[in-house]
Design a protein around this motif. Structure first.
Motif, short mmCIF file in Angstrom:
data_model
loop_
_atom_site.label_atom_id
_atom_site.label_comp_id
_atom_site.label_asym_id
_atom_site.label_seq_id
_atom_site.Cartn_x
_atom_site.Cartn_y
_atom_site.Cartn_z
N LEU A 71 -37.69 31.64 70.55
CA LEU A 71 -39.04 31.44 70.01
C LEU A 71 -39.90 30.62 70.96
N GLY A 72 -39.29 29.61 71.57
CA GLY A 72 -40.04 28.78 72.52
C GLY A 72 -40.47 29.57 73.75
N TYR A 73 -39.57 30.40 74.28
CA TYR A 73 -39.89 31.20 75.47
C TYR A 73 -41.02 32.19 75.19
N LEU A 74 -41.00 32.76 73.99
CA LEU A 74 -42.03 33.75 73.62
C LEU A 74 -43.27 33.10 73.01
N HIS A 75 -43.24 31.76 72.87
CA HIS A 75 -44.36 31.01 72.26
C HIS A 75 -44.65 31.51 70.84
N ILE A 76 -43.57 31.71 70.07
CA ILE A 76 -43.69 32.18 68.69
C ILE A 76 -43.29 31.04 67.76
N SER A 77 -44.12 30.78 66.76
CA SER A 77 -43.79 29.73 65.79
C SER A 77 -42.98 30.35 64.64
#
Length: 196
Positions: free
Chosen positions: A59-65
């Motif tokens: 999620l962090g790599y894809l900037h997804i919350s």
């Protein structure tokens, strides 16, 4: 272990999965139902384990919350619910090359946003071998319960027949749409609160 098992059992709902499983696999043989049961559980288990170990990084790599993931899962479930309500799941499952055990059963229905987020929270609490074993055992036992529920859904199918499956699929579609809307509403609430 008990907390992990109970939490995931409530979220993934093995008993509630049975009518949706039967509706999505309507008209298929018992052997196909049995194969779909273990395939759905295998996909769910793989997704849950992947997010338990690498969820935060993914999620962090894809900037997804987390609220964004929850909203996306809710919208996908809403599409499935609308198919169940309108009877169009027959068209989708009629083709031999369509495997509903993978999508939407394996994910996002079993390994959905709720189960993924809960597993990620539990995995963050793992600090030693005992806590790791407790989380792992809880995840495994829930998937065993899911497999048993779907594997032995065939006697239920024989009892309620096609008419019963149609009725159950409409009710399941209604309930599933409510779950989907709740997921989206919770995600919107989290966005408004600044969590996303």
């Amino acid at each position: 272990m008990t907390e992990v098992f109970v939490t995931l059992f409530v979220i993934m709902d093995p008993v509630g999965t049975i009518p949706i499983f039967l509706a999505l696999n309507r008209g298929r043989s018992a052997a196909t139902l049995h194969r779909a049961a273990w395939q759905a559980v295998a996909v769910s288990f793989a997704v849950i384990v992947a997010f338990a170990f690498f969820g935060q990084q993914i999620l962090g790599y894809l900037h997804i919350s987390l609220p964004a993931l929850q909203a996306a899962g809710g919208l996908l479930l809403l599409l499935v619910a609308l198919e169940l309500l309108t009877g169009k799941e027959q068209e989708a499952t009629a083709a031999a090359d369509v495997n509903v055990a993978l999508v939407p059963l394996g994910t996002p229905m079993l390994a959905g946003p709720g189960a993924i987020v809960a597993t990620m929270v539990f995995s963050q609490r793992v600090h030693d071998l005992a806590s790791f074993a407790a989380v792992a055992l809880g995840v495994v036992l829930v998937h065993v319960a899911l497999w048993l529920a779907m594997r032995f859904s065939t006697p239920i199918l024989r009892l309620i027949r096609d008419g019963g499956v149609m009725l159950v699929s409409r009710i399941s579609g209604l309930l599933l749409s409510a779950i989907a809307v709740q997921l989206v509403a919770d995600a919107v609430r989290a966005f408004v609160a600044g969590e996303g």
